[in-house]
Write an enzyme that holds these catalytic residues in place. Sequence first.
Site, PDB file in Angstrom:
ATOM      1  N   HIS A 103      68.105  46.869  54.005  1.00 11.25           N
ATOM      2  CA  HIS A 103      68.739  47.027  52.692  1.00 11.25           C
ATOM      3  C   HIS A 103      68.797  48.496  52.312  1.00 11.25           C
ATOM      4  O   HIS A 103      69.860  49.094  52.300  1.00 11.25           O
ATOM      5  CB  HIS A 103      68.002  46.196  51.632  1.00 11.25           C
ATOM      6  CG  HIS A 103      68.595  46.336  50.256  1.00 11.25           C
ATOM      7  ND1 HIS A 103      67.822  46.493  49.137  1.00 11.25           N
ATOM      8  CD2 HIS A 103      69.879  46.364  49.845  1.00 11.25           C
ATOM      9  CE1 HIS A 103      68.627  46.592  48.084  1.00 11.25           C
ATOM     10  NE2 HIS A 103      69.874  46.509  48.483  1.00 11.25           N
ATOM     11  N   HIS A 122      62.631  45.592  47.368  1.00  7.13           N
ATOM     12  CA  HIS A 122      63.327  44.567  46.584  1.00  7.13           C
ATOM     13  C   HIS A 122      63.077  43.192  47.171  1.00  7.13           C
ATOM     14  O   HIS A 122      63.863  42.281  47.006  1.00  7.13           O
ATOM     15  CB  HIS A 122      64.821  44.899  46.520  1.00  7.13           C
ATOM     16  CG  HIS A 122      65.073  46.356  46.294  1.00  7.13           C
ATOM     17  ND1 HIS A 122      65.355  47.219  47.336  1.00  7.13           N
ATOM     18  CD2 HIS A 122      65.003  47.107  45.176  1.00  7.13           C
ATOM     19  CE1 HIS A 122      65.463  48.452  46.854  1.00  7.13           C
ATOM     20  NE2 HIS A 122      65.250  48.418  45.554  1.00  7.13           N
TER      21      HIS A 122
HETATM   22 FE1  FES Z   1      64.125  46.258  51.298  1.00  3.76          FE
HETATM   23 FE2  FES Z   1      65.741  46.696  49.218  1.00  3.76          FE
HETATM   24  S1  FES Z   1      64.884  48.154  50.609  1.00  3.76           S
HETATM   25  S2  FES Z   1      64.931  44.822  49.909  1.00  3.76           S
END
Ligand code: FES
Length: 173
Positions: A103, A122
């Site tokens: 992500h 997140h």
């Molecule tokens: Fe891992 Fe956003 S960086 S969920």
Amino acid sequence: SNKCNRLVDVGRRQFMRGGAFAVAGAAAATVSNAPAQASPANAQLDYPSNRLANIADLTINEPVDIEYPDAESPGILLKLGQAVEGGVGPDGDIVAYSVLCPHKGWYLTYNAEDRSLNCPGHFSRFDAEVGGQQIWGHATQNLPQFTLRVDDKGDIYAEGCSDLIFGRPSNVL
Ligand code: FES
């Protein structure tokens, strides 16, 4: 503790790396009249063959820290105790993954209870038993799994990667 400090450091470095990447992206956008010469569609180029460990070094469900294909790409090498997707070795149970969350690049931690990799950023979750499939979260791809090979001495080599490692236009620069 030392471990905490190290994780804070990693977070700080990733933050700074993320910032530099964004700036580079913005700069590139202003000179996009030049013909494209690189091949960004080809995420899998020539991977190095890097020795990670020997089978004898591994204990079931205790991840070993690795770096692949270079020092800027942390990962884990893991013996799961039962044959899994992409698993190598006599039991088909040895796998390796990037620990940079696809992500936004936070550093994933391994949960030995459910054999998942978990993001403190997140809260995305990835399954170590099924090729890094995302269980829940925000990433638009699964967790990159490193392709492994075991030789007749039990040495384990990484020689490829299933998906794009976070923050890279290609996995081997
Ligand atoms: Fe891992 Fe956003 S960086 S969920």
